[in-house]
Design a protein around this motif. Structure first.
Motif, PDB file in Angstrom:
ATOM      1  N   HIS A  57       0.825  -1.204   0.000  1.00 37.83           N
ATOM      2  CA  HIS A  57       0.000   0.000   0.000  1.00 37.83           C
ATOM      3  C   HIS A  57       0.861   1.257   0.000  1.00 37.83           C
ATOM      4  N   ILE A  58       2.070   1.157   0.571  1.00 36.19           N
ATOM      5  CA  ILE A  58       3.032   2.260   0.544  1.00 36.19           C
ATOM      6  C   ILE A  58       4.391   1.709   0.120  1.00 36.19           C
ATOM      7  N   ILE A  59       5.055   2.436  -0.735  1.00 34.51           N
ATOM      8  CA  ILE A  59       6.443   2.136  -1.084  1.00 34.51           C
ATOM      9  C   ILE A  59       7.282   3.325  -0.629  1.00 34.51           C
ATOM     10  N   MET A  60       8.243   3.064   0.208  1.00 38.59           N
ATOM     11  CA  MET A  60       9.064   4.130   0.773  1.00 38.59           C
ATOM     12  C   MET A  60      10.529   3.732   0.647  1.00 38.59           C
ATOM     13  N   PHE A  61      11.358   4.650   0.186  1.00 38.69           N
ATOM     14  CA  PHE A  61      12.790   4.332   0.078  1.00 38.69           C
ATOM     15  C   PHE A  61      13.641   5.577   0.259  1.00 38.69           C
ATOM     16  N   HIS A  62      14.887   5.337   0.588  1.00 43.74           N
ATOM     17  CA  HIS A  62      15.866   6.407   0.808  1.00 43.74           C
ATOM     18  C   HIS A  62      16.907   6.353  -0.295  1.00 43.74           C
ATOM     19  N   ASP A  63      17.138   7.505  -0.940  1.00 40.87           N
ATOM     20  CA  ASP A  63      18.231   7.571  -1.916  1.00 40.87           C
ATOM     21  C   ASP A  63      18.693   9.009  -2.073  1.00 40.87           C
ATOM     22  N   TYR A  64      19.520   9.224  -3.072  1.00 38.05           N
ATOM     23  CA  TYR A  64      20.252  10.494  -3.170  1.00 38.05           C
ATOM     24  C   TYR A  64      19.878  11.248  -4.444  1.00 38.05           C
ATOM     25  N   TYR A  65      18.579  11.353  -4.679  1.00 37.19           N
ATOM     26  CA  TYR A  65      18.039  12.132  -5.774  1.00 37.19           C
ATOM     27  C   TYR A  65      16.653  12.625  -5.372  1.00 37.19           C
ATOM     28  N   SER A  66      16.032  13.412  -6.219  1.00 38.51           N
ATOM     29  CA  SER A  66      14.733  13.994  -5.909  1.00 38.51           C
ATOM     30  C   SER A  66      14.135  14.541  -7.198  1.00 38.51           C
ATOM     31  N   PRO A  67      12.884  15.053  -7.179  1.00 34.80           N
ATOM     32  CA  PRO A  67      12.329  15.699  -8.380  1.00 34.80           C
ATOM     33  C   PRO A  67      13.178  16.884  -8.864  1.00 34.80           C
ATOM     34  N   LEU A  68      13.894  17.525  -7.942  1.00 31.57           N
ATOM     35  CA  LEU A  68      14.758  18.631  -8.355  1.00 31.57           C
ATOM     36  C   LEU A  68      16.086  18.142  -8.929  1.00 31.57           C
ATOM     37  N   VAL A  69      16.523  16.981  -8.455  1.00 35.47           N
ATOM     38  CA  VAL A  69      17.788  16.389  -8.930  1.00 35.47           C
ATOM     39  C   VAL A  69      17.481  14.949  -9.353  1.00 35.47           C
ATOM     40  N   PRO A  70      16.967  14.743 -10.564  1.00 36.40           N
ATOM     41  CA  PRO A  70      16.556  13.399 -11.000  1.00 36.40           C
ATOM     42  C   PRO A  70      17.727  12.424 -11.013  1.00 36.40           C
ATOM     43  N   PRO A  71      17.443  11.147 -10.833  1.00 36.99           N
ATOM     44  CA  PRO A  71      18.517  10.140 -10.849  1.00 36.99           C
ATOM     45  C   PRO A  71      19.139  10.004 -12.236  1.00 36.99           C
ATOM     46  N   ARG A  72      20.434   9.787 -12.253  1.00 36.29           N
ATOM     47  CA  ARG A  72      21.152   9.581 -13.516  1.00 36.29           C
ATOM     48  C   ARG A  72      21.297   8.088 -13.747  1.00 36.29           C
ATOM     49  N   LEU A  73      20.609   7.584 -14.765  1.00 34.66           N
ATOM     50  CA  LEU A  73      20.558   6.139 -15.014  1.00 34.66           C
ATOM     51  C   LEU A  73      21.730   5.691 -15.867  1.00 34.66           C
ATOM     52  N   THR A  74      22.929   5.902 -15.374  1.00 35.04           N
ATOM     53  CA  THR A  74      24.134   5.458 -16.075  1.00 35.04           C
ATOM     54  C   THR A  74      24.466   4.031 -15.653  1.00 35.04           C
ATOM     55  N   ASP A  75      25.279   3.371 -16.466  1.00 34.95           N
ATOM     56  CA  ASP A  75      25.677   1.999 -16.143  1.00 34.95           C
ATOM     57  C   ASP A  75      26.430   1.947 -14.819  1.00 34.95           C
ATOM     58  N   VAL A  76      27.240   2.954 -14.564  1.00 37.12           N
ATOM     59  CA  VAL A  76      28.009   2.981 -13.314  1.00 37.12           C
ATOM     60  C   VAL A  76      27.074   3.085 -12.116  1.00 37.12           C
ATOM     61  N   SER A 116      18.025  18.070   1.870  1.00 38.46           N
ATOM     62  CA  SER A 116      18.522  18.638   0.617  1.00 38.46           C
ATOM     63  C   SER A 116      17.975  17.779  -0.510  1.00 38.46           C
ATOM     64  N   PRO A 117      17.952  18.277  -1.738  1.00 36.12           N
ATOM     65  CA  PRO A 117      17.433  17.460  -2.846  1.00 36.12           C
ATOM     66  C   PRO A 117      18.345  16.309  -3.221  1.00 36.12           C
ATOM     67  N   TYR A 118      19.501  16.207  -2.548  1.00 33.99           N
ATOM     68  CA  TYR A 118      20.460  15.135  -2.838  1.00 33.99           C
ATOM     69  C   TYR A 118      20.389  13.993  -1.830  1.00 33.99           C
ATOM     70  N   ASP A 119      19.456  14.068  -0.876  1.00 31.24           N
ATOM     71  CA  ASP A 119      19.358  13.040   0.160  1.00 31.24           C
ATOM     72  C   ASP A 119      17.921  13.019   0.654  1.00 31.24           C
ATOM     73  N   THR A 120      17.127  12.041   0.200  1.00 34.97           N
ATOM     74  CA  THR A 120      15.679  12.117   0.406  1.00 34.97           C
ATOM     75  C   THR A 120      15.041  10.773   0.744  1.00 34.97           C
ATOM     76  N   ASN A 121      13.831  10.866   1.271  1.00 29.08           N
ATOM     77  CA  ASN A 121      12.964   9.707   1.501  1.00 29.08           C
ATOM     78  C   ASN A 121      11.716   9.844   0.640  1.00 29.08           C
ATOM     79  N   TYR A 122      11.499   8.903  -0.288  1.00 27.64           N
ATOM     80  CA  TYR A 122      10.328   8.903  -1.170  1.00 27.64           C
ATOM     81  C   TYR A 122       9.182   8.138  -0.509  1.00 27.64           C
ATOM     82  N   PHE A 123       7.957   8.654  -0.667  1.00 27.13           N
ATOM     83  CA  PHE A 123       6.752   7.969  -0.199  1.00 27.13           C
ATOM     84  C   PHE A 123       5.749   7.902  -1.349  1.00 27.13           C
ATOM     85  N   TYR A 124       5.499   6.686  -1.838  1.00 33.21           N
ATOM     86  CA  TYR A 124       4.465   6.435  -2.842  1.00 33.21           C
ATOM     87  C   TYR A 124       3.301   5.711  -2.161  1.00 33.21           C
ATOM     88  N   VAL A 125       2.067   6.098  -2.500  1.00 31.03           N
ATOM     89  CA  VAL A 125       0.870   5.483  -1.927  1.00 31.03           C
ATOM     90  C   VAL A 125       0.012   4.905  -3.044  1.00 31.03           C
TER      91      VAL A 125
END
Length: 556
Positions: free
Chosen positions: A458-477, A508-517
Motif C-alpha cells: 500500500h506504501i512504497i518508501m525508500f531512501h536515496d540520493y536524488y529527488s524531483p529537483l535532482v533526478p537520478p542519472r541512469l548510467t551503467d556505473v 537537501s534534494p540530494y538526500d531524500t525519503n520517497y513515499f508512494y501510496v
C-alpha cells in the motif's frame, strides 16, 4: 593482608557503580528514540514475546534477521513479564554495561594482581566509553561485551592455574558458547580466546580444555545450530547472506582495525612494551590473538549498520583486562603494591615533598586524560553527529511510524528500505526491500517486481540520493550500485502501477525519503493527504524540518 584489602576494593566498587550512574544521568541522552537499525531487533523481540515466534511479519515463516539471538530472547522474556520493549532492551544493556565495568576492575585486581589505580582506571575508561551510548540507542552491544568479558576472565584464570579444576574449564566453554549465542561472531571470538589459552599453556597442558570446549560446542552448540537450521530453513543468520555475499570486504577490514585502534589507542603502547623480552612476548602474542583476530574477522561482511563501531566495541573491555600484566615488571609503577595502602610504601619516603607532589599531579593529569579520551569516543558514533551527548537528531521516520500506527491491524503493507523505525512503530506488515529481514530477497540477491506483486504494498518508501529537483542519472556505473538499482526498481514499479507520489522528504534534494501510496484502497486518499501534509518529518542527521520536494514535482 587480604582481609584489609577487601574493604578498600568494595569501596572502589561502590564508587564505580555510583560514578557510572552519575555519568549516565549527566552525560547520556536517554530521551532519543531507537536508532533506525536497533528498532529491527525490537520488532522481533515484541513478536516473540507476543507468541508469534521469531518472525518479521506476523503470520509469515520465521526469519533470523535479529542477529543478537540471545539478547532478543532475553528481551522477549522481560517483555513477557510486563516490561515495555524499550525498558527491556535498555534495561539489559544498562545492567550489562555496569557489570562489565565491575568485571574489568575485579579481573585486574584478582586475576592480574594489578594495583588499585590501574584497575580503577580500567573500570572508569570503560564506564565513560561508548557502552552507554549503545544503551541509549537501544542496541544490545553491552550484553555481548559482558559475555565476552566473562569468557576472557575465565580464560585468564585457565592461563594462570597449572591444574585448573574441571568446573573452571567447563565454565569457560559454556561462557564461550553463550557469547556465540548472543551474536554469531561470538563463536569466532571464543575460539580465538581458546587459542590464546593454548599458546600460553601449551598443547599438552591444554588437552582437557580443548576437549571440554569442543564437546560443549559440538553437543550444545550443535543442537542449537540444528534447531535454528530447522526453524529458519537456513544455517546462517539472514543478514549474513546479504552482507557477506560479495567475497572479502576489505573496506570493512580496514574500518574494523581503525575502530579498534581508535577506541583502544592509549593501551597500544603497553602491548608494544610487551615485546621487550621472550617471556612477555609470548603473553603479548597470546593476548593479541583474540584482539587482532576478532577485528580482522569483519572482512567477511560489509560494514553497514556499524553504529558507533559497535561491532568492535567488545574489544575494549578485553584490552582493559589484558594490559596491566605488561607493566608488572616495569619498575615500581607497575607492581601490585604501587600506591597500595596495605603494602610497604617506604619508597615514597625517598622522594622529596616536591617530587611527590609533581608525581601525584602528573599521575592525576594522565589518569584524567585517559578517561576523557574514552569519553570523547562518544563524539564519533555517527559521521553526522552534532554533539557528543546526542548521536543523532529528531527522526521523521519515527514520527511517520507513529502516524501509520493509526492504521495498524488493517492488513496494510509497506515496502521500505528503512526497515527499522517505520515498521516497528507502525506495526504494519513490512517488506525489507534491502533483504536483511527477508529471506527471499537476501538469497535472491535483490527484490523483484514479481515479489512486490505478491504483496501489492500500500506504501512504497525508500531512501536515496536524488529527488524531483535532482533526478537520478541512469548510467551503467550508477545502476551497477546495488542500492541505487534497488531504489530505481522501486520507483519504476510505483510509477508503472499508478502509485501517487505523496512526499519526497529531505534536508537537501540530494538526500531524500520517497513515499508512494497506492491509490485504490479504503484509506488511500486520507493517507496521501496525511503524508503529503506531514509537518513533523525531521531529518535525522540535522534535526531540521525536512522539505517535501514532491511539491516541486507537481508544479507546472
Amino acid at each position: 593482608m587480604p582481609s584489609k584489602k577487601l574493604p578498600l576494593d568494595l569501596f572502589v566498587t561502590i564508587f564505580l557503580i555510583a560514578f557510572t550512574l552519575f555519568y549516565a544521568a549527566r552525560y547520556v541522552d536517554f530521551s532519543i528514540p531507537p536508532f533506525e537499525d536497533a528498532a529491527m531487533l525490537m520488532r522481533y523481540a515484541q513478536h516473540l514475546a507476543e507468541g508469534h515466534g521469531i518472525v518479521w511479519n506476523i503470520g509469515e515463516p520465521p526469519v533470523d534477521g535479529a542477529t543478537d539471538f540471545l539478547f532478543m530472547a532475553a528481551s522477549a522474556a522481560l517483555i513477557k513479564l510486563g516490561f515495555t520493549v524499550g525498558q527491556s532492551v535498555r534495561g539489559i544493556g544498562f545492567v550489562s554495561h555496569l557489570l562489565t565495568v565491575l568485571i574489568v576492575y575485579w579481573t585486574n585486581r584478582r586475576v592480574n594482581h594489578a594495583n588499585i589505580p590501574f584497575s580503577l582506571l580500567s573500570g572508569l575508561y570503560l564506564a565513560v566509553g561508548t557502552g552507554l551510548s549503545y544503551v541509549a540507542a537501544y542496541f544490545g552491544t553491552p550484553f555481548f561485551a559482558l559475555a565476552a568479558a566473562s569468557t576472557w576472565t575465565l580464560g585468564l584464570l585457565l592461563i594462570q592455574k597449572e591444574n585448573p579444576p574441571f568446573s573452571l574449564t567447563l565454565a569457560f566453554a559454556l561462557s564461550g558458547l553463550v557469547t556465540g549465542l548472543i551474536r554469531p561472531e561470538g563463536v569466532i571470538l571464543a575460539s580465538l580466546m581458546l587459542l590464546a589459552v593454548i599458546v600460553m599453556r601449551g598443547w599438552k597442558n591444554s588437552i582437557s580444555i580443548i576437549i571440554t570446549f569442543g564437546v560443549t560446542f559440538l553437543l550444545l552448540g550443535g543442537a542449537y545450530f540444528l534447531w535454528r537450521w530447522n526453524y529458519f530453513g537456513y544455517p546462517l543468520p539472514n543478514p549474513f547472506y546479504k552482507k557477506g555475499d560479495s567475497g572479502l570486504h576489505w573496506d570493512s577490514f580496514y574500518n574494523s582495525l581503525s575502530n579498534a585502534l581508535r577506541m583502544c589507542l592509549p593501551f597500544v603502547f603497553v602491548f608494544i612494551l610487551g615485546f621487550r623480552s621472550r617471556e612477555t612476548s609470548t603473553r603479548t602474542i597470546a593476548y593479541l590473538i583474540p584482539l587482532l583476530g576478532f577485528a580482522s574477522a569483519f572482512i567477511l561482511i560489509s560494514d553497514e549498520m556499524n553504529f558507533g563501531a559497535r561491532f568492535q566495541y567488545t574489544l575494549v573491555p578485553l584490552v582493559l583486562m589484558s594490559w596491566t600484566p605488561f607493566l608488572s615488571s616495569v619498575g615500581r609503577v607497575g607492581s601490585s603494591d604501587f600506591l597500595d595502602p596495605y603494602r610497604d610504601q617506604s619508597w615514597l619516603n625517598q622522594l622529596s615533598g616536591r617530587e611527590r607532589g609533581a608525581y601525584f599531579v602528573a599521575g592525576v593529569a594522565l589518569f584524567a586524560s585517559l578517561v576523557y579520551y574514552s569519553s570523547y569516543q562518544n563524539c564519533f558514533l555517527t559521521y553526522f553527529q552534532q554533539t557528543c551527548d546526542r548521536p543523532y537528531e529528531r527522526d521523521g521516520r519515527y514520527e511517520m511510524g507513529k502516524l501509520l500506527a493509526e492504521y495498524r491491524g488493517k492488513g496494510y503493507v509497506i515496502a521500505t528500505t528503512e526497515a527499522g523505525l517505520i515498521p516497528y512503530y507502525s506495526g504494519w506488515t513490512a517488506i525489507d526491500t534491502w533483504g536483511l529481514n527477508d529471506q527471499f530477497i537476501a538469497h535472491n540477491g535483490e527484490i523483484t517486481a514479481e515479489y512486490l506483486d505478491k504483496y501489492k504494498p500500500h506504501i512504497i518508501m525508500f531512501h536515496d540520493y536524488y529527488s524531483p529537483l535532482v533526478p537520478p542519472r541512469l548510467t551503467d556505473v550508477n545502476l551497477s550500485q546495488r542500492w541505487f538499482s534497488m531504489t530505481i526498481m522501486l520507483k519504476t514499479y510505483a510509477e508503472e502501477n499508478g502509485y501517487v507520489l505523496a512526499a519526497v522528504f529531505g534536508d537537501s534534494p540530494y538526500d531524500t525519503n520517497y513515499f508512494y501510496v497506492r491509490p485504490d484502497f479504503e484509506d488511500s486518499k486520507k493517507l496521501i493527504g496525511q503524508i503529503s501534509g506531514f509537518k513533523d518529518y525531521y531529518w535525522f542527521t540535522t534535526g531540521k524540518r525536512a522539505i517535501n520536494y514532491a511539491e516541486y514535482d507537481r508544479r507546472p
